[in-house]
Design a protein around this motif. Structure first.
Motif, short mmCIF file in Angstrom:
data_model
loop_
_atom_site.label_atom_id
_atom_site.label_comp_id
_atom_site.label_asym_id
_atom_site.label_seq_id
_atom_site.Cartn_x
_atom_site.Cartn_y
_atom_site.Cartn_z
N SER A 1 0.73 -1.21 0.02
CA SER A 1 -0.01 0.18 -0.18
C SER A 1 0.86 1.27 -0.08
CB SER A 1 -0.88 0.07 1.28
OG SER A 1 -0.04 0.06 2.24
N ARG B 1 -5.82 -6.66 -5.60
CA ARG B 1 -5.62 -6.55 -3.99
C ARG B 1 -4.53 -6.07 -3.66
NH1 ARG B 1 -7.06 -12.68 -2.26
NH2 ARG B 1 -6.13 -11.82 -0.54
N ASN B 2 -3.34 -5.63 -4.59
CA ASN B 2 -2.24 -5.19 -4.49
C ASN B 2 -1.57 -6.05 -3.38
OD1 ASN B 2 -1.76 -2.71 -5.78
ND2 ASN B 2 -1.32 -1.52 -4.19
N THR B 3 -1.59 -7.18 -3.87
CA THR B 3 -0.87 -8.30 -2.93
C THR B 3 -0.11 -9.48 -3.66
OG1 THR B 3 -2.75 -8.25 -1.41
CG2 THR B 3 -1.48 -10.35 -1.20
#
Length: 125
Positions: free
Chosen positions: A25, A76-78
């Motif tokens: 993030s 999900r930026n994961t």
């Protein structure tokens, strides 16, 4: 403020599987390389795997090829590290890292700008 937060570590037996997650993030990572590194007790931190966020380019250390798989979920930026057939020698603190570089320096720790706090993986024999 950029944050990388790892999760999913734990204590498992040899031969088991674990999936680590790294939630990113604080900025856009579309041009970044996301890497996984690990540090065993008494040893230097070493490269494990990396994936370029914008393309499906993956790179692995020889010690984990065929057992570990790195992937990402853009929505999900994961980033994930699926670890199968775990061995006692895989025991280490695993770190997620992010770097904005365009060449194949995936294993170079100095190319990564951001690091997570690490998650412990312990594999018993």
């Amino acid at each position: 403020q950029v944050q990388l937060v790892e999760s999913g570590g734990g204590l498992v037996q040899a031969g088991d599987s674990l999936r680590l997650s790294c939630a990113a993030s604080g900025r856009t990572f579309s041009n970044y390389v996301m890497g996984w590194f690990r540090q065993a007790p008494g040893k230097e931190r070493e490269f494990v795997a990396a994936i370029r966020w914008s393309a499906l380019i993956r790179y692995y250390a020889d010690s984990v090829k065929g057992r570990f798989t790195v992937s990402r979920d853009n929505a999900r930026n994961t980033v994930f590290l699926q670890m199968n057939s775990l061995k006692p020698e895989d025991t280490a603190v695993y770190y997620c890292a992010a770097g904005n570089f365009g060449s194949s320096w995936y294993s170079r720790q100095d190319k990564y700008d951001y690091w997570g706090q690490g998650t412990q993986v312990t594999v018993s024999s």
